[in-house]
Scaffold this active site. Structure first.
Site, short mmCIF file in Angstrom:
data_model
loop_
_atom_site.label_atom_id
_atom_site.label_comp_id
_atom_site.label_asym_id
_atom_site.label_seq_id
_atom_site.Cartn_x
_atom_site.Cartn_y
_atom_site.Cartn_z
N HIS A 82 44.05 16.76 17.55
CA HIS A 82 43.84 17.30 16.21
C HIS A 82 42.39 17.70 16.05
CE1 HIS A 82 44.48 17.92 11.95
NE2 HIS A 82 43.27 17.40 11.79
N ASP A 161 50.89 13.36 1.53
CA ASP A 161 49.65 14.08 1.78
C ASP A 161 49.66 15.44 1.09
OD1 ASP A 161 47.05 14.40 3.11
OD2 ASP A 161 48.07 16.06 4.09
N ARG A 168 43.50 16.40 -4.69
CA ARG A 168 42.10 16.27 -4.27
C ARG A 168 41.38 17.61 -4.36
NH1 ARG A 168 42.72 14.33 1.48
NH2 ARG A 168 40.46 14.50 1.58
N SER A 183 44.46 11.17 5.33
CA SER A 183 45.21 12.43 5.28
C SER A 183 45.53 12.90 6.70
CB SER A 183 44.35 13.47 4.53
OG SER A 183 44.83 14.76 4.74
N LYS A 187 49.39 12.19 9.10
CA LYS A 187 50.15 13.31 9.71
C LYS A 187 50.25 13.13 11.22
CE LYS A 187 47.51 16.10 7.35
NZ LYS A 187 46.78 17.04 6.57
N1 URA Z 1 42.22 18.02 6.98
C1 URA Z 1 43.24 17.30 6.46
O1 URA Z 1 44.37 17.40 6.93
N2 URA Z 1 42.97 16.49 5.43
C2 URA Z 1 41.76 16.35 4.87
O2 URA Z 1 41.60 15.58 3.95
C3 URA Z 1 40.71 17.10 5.42
C4 URA Z 1 40.97 17.93 6.49
#
Ligand code: URA
Length: 433
Positions: A82, A161, A168, A183, A187
């Site tokens: 990621h 999320d 947010r 977050s 995932k």
């Molecule tokens: N990428 C994400 O998936 N979440 C965040 O909070 C910031 C970057």
């Protein structure tokens, strides 16, 4: 314990229990807790942060708010990577095939791009015919055949999320390290791979603007990943300057293909080799040096390019572009941005370049915006290179109606040219194991 008490505890810096956090996330997803109360809690987190235990509990509650992908149908070890978002970041298109060519499966589920950072799905969809919306059964079949596939995220992955991120975004609570960690990690954990490599970008154009914050985020994500039972590592990499020479979907597919052909061994290649080596290490393929060698061989022998070609083909893509880039859609307008002075390039702001690419049509301003796959920017000169007055710095490329002269001027205004050659930082600034 009700939501009022939870907000009050975080406001006073008192640690929440895992049960309280779970109750809050479940309640929010079920719409039993209103946005205004969750917003107040998010703001309290921005000021008081969360402990590592609270961050882990938040991450796990978010992960469990929807489906958790079962990858046991894939034979062997699976590795995911990621990146926290960057400008011109096409590394997934390169390292997926490299790692798969070394015998380790890379199942990737990705999202579409939003704002000035591009999305891997958009890059793939710029290849004629390439489908990213595929059934889960097909996805597993693709991985078992070629070792690599990137598909669009399924509908019910971490709904918490989606809701929290949207909140947010409008309450100025994105830039909190525990919130970013939960977050991203919720995932990644929901996507089910055995090993996770995290590429934390640092600099202009990235969420983390300095090395200290990037390292704190990297360390927290690795801790949460390990506590959740995964093999996990992070690298902090430089995003002060864009990654590679191309920004924009079709342009990045071409650049990634060139790297896979072994034609370009610059900074982007170097970063891809480092990331691939760490992914192979996590999968137990040997030491860093051995894994680096494996990754380089995958490029030099053409095996990584073969995996890429088979992977695009199995997703319905027309692979003839690999031998003839003119078969990809091309833009109608090309515009040169030239230097107004001479000297070394000492600043090329990633975020400004990302925003210029967005204005040319290469990205989405809102989730619903359509995208011009042909649009983007080619960097003709790199950070640290010497330029003469009037020499071409960049080419702006688009098929979309836009004020190209204004975009060009904004870029010129932010490029700094000086008498002294700047120091070039290494691509990987720090490793967290
Ligand atoms: N990428 C994400 O998936 N979440 C965040 O909070 C910031 C970057």
């Amino acid at each position: 314990m009700n939501m009022y008490d939870i907000i009050s505890k975080t406001k006073r810096g008192i640690e929440l229990t895992a049960e309280e956090i779970k109750m809050m996330i479940d309640g929010y997803v079920k719409k039993q807790i209103p946005d205004y109360q969750l917003s107040a809690w998010l703001m309290a987190v921005c000021f008081n942060s969360l402990t590592e235990e609270e961050t882990l509990a938040l991450t796990l509650s978010m992960r469990d708010s929807g489906d958790v992908v079962d990858l046991t149908g894939i034979s062997g070890v699976t590795v995911d990577k990621h990146s926290t978002g960057g400008v011109g970041d096409k590394t997934s298109l390169i390292i997926g095939p490299v790692v798969a060519a070394c015998g380790v499966s890379v199942p990737k589920m990705s999202g579409k791009g939003l704002g000035h950072t591009g999305g891997t799905i958009d890059k793939l969809e710029s290849i004629p015919g390439c489908q990213t919306q595929v059934s889960f059964e097909k996805f597993i079949e693709y991985i078992n055949k070629t070792g690599f596939s990137i598909v669009s995220q399924s509908g019910n992955l971490v709904p918490a999320d989606k809701l929290l991120y949207a909140l947010r975004d409008v309450t100025a609570t994105v830039d909190s390290i525990p919130l970013i960690c939960s977050s991203i990690m919720s995932k990644k954990l929901a996507m089910g791979a055995d090993c996770i490599l995290l590429d934390v970008k640092m600099g202009s154009g990235a969420f983390m603007k300095n090395t200290d914050d990037a390292c704190r985020l990297a360390e927290l994500m690795v801790k949460v990943g390990k506590d959740a039972g995964k093999k996990c590592m992070a690298v902090v990499t430089d995003m002060d300057i864009p990654l590679g020479k191309a920004i924009g979907n079709t342009l990045e597919v071409i650049e990634a293909t060139d790297i896979l052909k072994g034609r370009d061994k610059g900074r982007l290649y170097e970063l891809c080799m480092e990331l691939s080596a760490y992914m192979l290490m996590l999968a137990g393929k040997g030491t860093k040096e051995q894994c680096l060698k494996l990754a380089q061989e995958a490029i030099d022998t053409g095996r990584a390019l073969e995996v890429f070609e088979r992977s695009v083909a199995q997703q319905g893509g027309d692979t003839s572009f690999i031998n003839d880039y003119s078969l990809l859609d091309t833009a109608t307008v090309r515009y040169d941005v030239c230097s107004v002075s001479e000297g070394y390039i000492t600043k090329m702001d990633s975020e400004v370049i990302g925003k210029a690419s967005l204005a040319l049509g290469a990205g989405r301003v809102t989730k619903e915006s359509s995208i011009d796959y042909t649009a983007g920017i080619l960097l003709e000169k790199e950070y640290g290179e010497y330029v003469n007055k009037g020499e071409k710095l960049m080419t702006l490329i688009t098929s979309t109606k836009c004020d190209i002269e204004d975009i060009s001027q904004k870029l010129i205004d932010t490029i700094e040219i000086s008498e002294n050659k700047p120091q070039i930082r290494p691509v990987v600034l720090k490793t967290v194991e």
